[in-house]
Design an enzyme around this catalytic site. Structure first.
Site, short mmCIF file in Angstrom:
data_model
loop_
_atom_site.label_atom_id
_atom_site.label_comp_id
_atom_site.label_asym_id
_atom_site.label_seq_id
_atom_site.Cartn_x
_atom_site.Cartn_y
_atom_site.Cartn_z
N HIS A 186 0.94 -1.25 -0.07
CA HIS A 186 -0.26 0.49 0.33
C HIS A 186 0.74 0.85 0.00
O HIS A 186 1.53 1.31 0.63
CB HIS A 186 -0.91 0.10 1.34
CG HIS A 186 -2.15 1.02 1.15
ND1 HIS A 186 -1.85 1.79 1.40
CD2 HIS A 186 -3.25 0.82 0.72
CE1 HIS A 186 -3.27 2.74 1.20
NE2 HIS A 186 -3.91 2.14 0.84
N ASP A 241 -8.14 -5.11 -0.23
CA ASP A 241 -8.84 -5.49 -1.14
C ASP A 241 -8.57 -6.87 -1.60
O ASP A 241 -8.68 -7.37 -2.10
CB ASP A 241 -8.47 -4.81 -2.83
CG ASP A 241 -8.63 -3.72 -2.75
OD1 ASP A 241 -9.60 -3.31 -2.57
OD2 ASP A 241 -7.86 -2.31 -3.18
#
Ligand code: ACO
Length: 428
Positions: free
Chosen positions: A307, A364
């Protein structure tokens, strides 16, 4: 701490004020840089070090894995609030009273019809069209049916514009799905909550009564809350920058949908399941794919890992992992793709390549697993993300307009040809 940063260029010193946020984040205010230095600019591709605005909506600390909306921790909101309540909080800044929340819902229900002519636009798309493209087009098209521009100085007009998009967006999302699934377009049921109504609009079959499943509704509610806002990410910055030209709310949100579509952003949830399926088809050898992810000559990346800002863990991933287990348990789903996911996660968390680079599973990685268990097809994963992110986009657009931010217009450093003479085509 000093309140001034000093920059030295060619022996000449320039001073810039430091500004400090309420969570003690410090930034160098370089608004005057070009003026005082005679044109020196900064360069920061991907904006890894550049703040584009001051914002009071979402606080996130990637090092410590903290995410808060308007000061409330994401953990507490996911446990105690529902999606519409969180949407209100994000957009208007405070948790609603019971009356405010009821009014918000009643106003949304009153606006939930979409002009019948929008169906003709939807009709023009092939069934195979990706629902994200359909959703962004239909969201843009809303402007043609609601042409009056919003006077942002009028609280009432702002409120009405916000209610309109909150009301119509779930209908468009469900329609994008139903078109693809070959199901008749339908409206919802005003007696249901915002999220339950959406689930019904998605899954109601033409010939049978819809049976609500509370576990599915609750898990989806939680998922949408977790996706509600994430400060200045790619799609949100897009919404703010498009809106900064005073383009309207529908087209600004539509631009955000397009930005979200990419596999490095919201498209990652689809990419995760596709990757897990591909691993299964290839014989379920997770070690092979781990090696590919680490090989610099191989473009393959482990989708759902890493991320831009969370370099410790993604707090949303922690909450969602628990929700994923609950949904799979209660629906009695035994999915081989899930076993591959668990295997990959375990290996990555122990692998020095991933540990050294602080690459953890992101939100996700798990959201796709839940959507899949709910029977939501893979192309609809990113539209689901968009539905969750809608209140965040609205809140950010509203904040940008109310703060009267200038039009977004980054600088560049030109590295092309210097002045040269035009050569006639016969001499080239
Ligand atoms: N698999 C393998 N290696 C990776 C991965 C991954 N998923 N992510 C990053 N790396 C490696 C990079 O190759 C790089 O290695 P190097 O230092 O040896 O060159 C290092 O980790 C840093 O990577 P960057 O790309 O510089 O990190 P950045 O912060 O720019 O990118 C991103 C973050 C785009 C999310 C990236 O981790 C990625 O592509 N992940 C997979 C896609 C994904 O899951 N996206 C969803 C993001 S969450 C969301 O949008 C809600």
């Amino acid at each position: 701490m000093s309140k001034i940063a000093t920059l030295e260029i060619d022996g000449k010193k320039y001073e810039f004020p430091l500004i400090e946020g309420t969570e003690n984040e410090v930034a160098i205010d370089i608004k005057t840089l070009r003026g005082v230095t005679g044109g020196v600019t900064t360069i920061d591709p991907g904006y890894k070090n550049t703040g584009s605005c001051e914002s009071a909506i979402t606080f996130l600390n990637g090092e410590e894995g903290i995410l808060r909306y308007r000061g409330y921790s994401i953990e507490e909101l996911a446990e105690k609030a529902d999606f519409l309540e969180v949407a209100y909080l994000l957009i208007f800044g405070e948790l609603p009273t019971k009356e405010q929340l009821e009014k918000f819902h009643v106003d949304i229900k009153a606006q939930s019809h979409v002009d019948e002519d929008v169906k003709k636009i939807l009709d023009g798309f092939p069934k195979s069209a990706h629902p994200m493209g359909v959703l962004s087009s239909l969201t843009s098209a809303l402007v043609a049916f609601n042409p009056s521009s919003v006077n942002v100085d009028s609280e009432e007009e702002m409120y009405n514009a916000i209610v309109r998009i909150m009301a119509k967006f779930p209908v468009l999302t469900a329609w994008a799905y139903r078109k693809r699934a070959g199901l008749p377009l339908d409206y919802g049921d005003d007696s249901l909550g915002y999220v339950e109504n959406f689930v019904k609009m998605m899954f109601k079959k033409p010939s049978s009564d819809y049976q609500s499943n509370q576990v599915v509704v609750d898990a989806l509610d939680k998922l949408l809350i977790l996706h509600g806002d994430h400060e200045q990410n790619c799609s949100t910055s897009t919404v703010r920058i498009v809106g900064s030209s005073h383009a309207g709310i529908f087209v600004s949100i539509s631009a955000g949908i397009n930005a979200l579509w990419g596999p490095l952003h919201g498209g990652a949830n689809q990419a995760v399941i596709e990757m897990l399926e591909a691993i299964k088809e290839d014989g379920s050898d997770t070690k092979k794919f781990m090696s590919k992810a680490k090989d610099k000559d191989d473009p393959f990346r482990l989708m759902g890992f890493g991320h831009r800002v969370y370099k410790n863990f993604d707090p949303r991933a922690k909450i969602i992992k628990v929700a994923a287990d609950e949904v799979l348990d209660s629906l009695g789903i035994d999915d081989p793709v899930l076993d591959i996911a668990k295997g990959l996660e375990k290996e990555a968390l122990e692998d020095p390549y991933f540990v050294d680079r602080k690459l953890y599973p992101n939100v996700d990685f798990y959201s796709g697993i839940i959507y899949r268990a709910m029977g939501i097809p893979v192309e609809m994963f990113t539209p689901m993300f968009a539905l969750g992110r809608l209140p965040g986009w609205i809140a950010q657009w509203k904040e940008m307009r109310l703060r009267k931010e200038p039009i977004g217009r980054p600088r560049q450093v030109y590295v092309g040809e210097t002045l040269r003479e035009f050569k006639d085509i016969s001499k080239r």
